[in-house]
Design a protein around this motif. Sequence first.
Motif, PDB file in Angstrom:
ATOM      1  N   ILE A  25       0.812  -1.268   0.011  1.00 28.81           N
ATOM      2  CA  ILE A  25      -0.072  -0.122   0.067  1.00 28.81           C
ATOM      3  C   ILE A  25       1.026   1.154   0.090  1.00 28.81           C
ATOM      4  CG2 ILE A  25      -1.883   1.390   1.312  1.00 28.81           C
ATOM      5  CD1 ILE A  25      -2.893  -1.445   2.291  1.00 28.81           C
ATOM      6  N   SER A  26       2.162   1.243   0.593  1.00 31.43           N
ATOM      7  CA  SER A  26       2.765   2.486   0.829  1.00 31.43           C
ATOM      8  C   SER A  26       3.397   2.940  -0.579  1.00 31.43           C
ATOM      9  CB  SER A  26       3.833   2.212   1.866  1.00 31.43           C
ATOM     10  OG  SER A  26       4.656   1.530   1.727  1.00 31.43           O
ATOM     11  N   ARG A  83       1.922   2.367  -3.366  1.00 29.83           N
ATOM     12  CA  ARG A  83       1.089   2.899  -4.303  1.00 29.83           C
ATOM     13  C   ARG A  83       0.134   4.221  -3.505  1.00 29.83           C
ATOM     14  NH1 ARG A  83       2.367  -1.996  -4.897  1.00 29.83           N
ATOM     15  NH2 ARG A  83       1.900  -3.072  -6.947  1.00 29.83           N
ATOM     16  N   SER A  84       0.381   4.300  -2.387  1.00 30.70           N
ATOM     17  CA  SER A  84      -0.354   5.743  -1.783  1.00 30.70           C
ATOM     18  C   SER A  84       0.748   6.462  -0.860  1.00 30.70           C
ATOM     19  CB  SER A  84      -1.498   5.038  -0.866  1.00 30.70           C
ATOM     20  OG  SER A  84      -1.968   6.227  -0.195  1.00 30.70           O
ATOM     21  N   ARG A  85       0.752   7.895  -1.690  1.00 34.74           N
ATOM     22  CA  ARG A  85       1.594   8.515  -1.002  1.00 34.74           C
ATOM     23  C   ARG A  85       1.290   9.139   0.626  1.00 34.74           C
ATOM     24  NH1 ARG A  85       5.363  13.102  -3.547  1.00 34.74           N
ATOM     25  NH2 ARG A  85       6.275  11.623  -5.147  1.00 34.74           N
ATOM     26  N   GLY A  86       0.102   9.354   0.667  1.00 33.30           N
ATOM     27  CA  GLY A  86      -0.608   9.688   2.082  1.00 33.30           C
ATOM     28  C   GLY A  86      -0.148   8.375   3.012  1.00 33.30           C
ATOM     29  N   PHE A  87      -0.523   7.261   2.637  1.00 34.35           N
ATOM     30  CA  PHE A  87      -0.217   5.982   3.492  1.00 34.35           C
ATOM     31  C   PHE A  87       1.313   5.900   3.918  1.00 34.35           C
ATOM     32  CE2 PHE A  87       0.417   1.708   4.529  1.00 34.35           C
ATOM     33  CZ  PHE A  87      -0.596   1.300   5.721  1.00 34.35           C
ATOM     34  N   ALA A  88       2.110   5.944   2.855  1.00 33.77           N
ATOM     35  CA  ALA A  88       3.491   5.865   3.112  1.00 33.77           C
ATOM     36  C   ALA A  88       3.920   7.141   4.054  1.00 33.77           C
ATOM     37  CB  ALA A  88       4.378   6.096   1.768  1.00 33.77           C
ATOM     38  N   LYS A  89       3.530   8.253   3.972  1.00 36.00           N
ATOM     39  CA  LYS A  89       3.961   9.453   4.761  1.00 36.00           C
ATOM     40  C   LYS A  89       3.332   8.975   6.227  1.00 36.00           C
ATOM     41  CE  LYS A  89       4.362  14.196   4.369  1.00 36.00           C
ATOM     42  NZ  LYS A  89       3.990  15.356   3.906  1.00 36.00           N
TER      43      LYS A  89
END
Length: 134
Positions: free
Chosen positions: A58-59, A61-67
């Motif tokens: 998920i991280s 594919r998703s900047r918000g989640f990675a952050k």
Amino acid sequence: MRISGKRTLAKLNAFDLVVTVALGSTLSAILLQESIALAEGAVALGLLIFMQFLVTFISVRSRGFAKAVRSEPTLLAHDGAFCDEAMKRERITQEEALSAVRSAGGQDIESVKYLVLESDGTISAALRADRAAP
């Protein structure tokens, strides 16, 4: 460890470290405690590996989640001067920072172009060409 992949052995971020420690702790509990069935231990190990895979999947594919799950590098010093607020926020002493400077071949803070606390907890130093140690 081969099933969980190279990421488990790498020093990429705090989450990977926690998963690695949890895998080791779970494996030792399976081997040393008679009250834990092998099947229960295998499920626990599989769940940890799956959770690591899911979080990294998920991280990516998703900047918000990675952050949310990863820390960002922090600038500790720039052009020969400490960034005092950043050092206080990250709880790094000047002595610890200077140790990283010396490890990189510098002599003092004036020899630093920049000093960065990486997301894996290591301190990277880039030295100024005009002040590097001979």
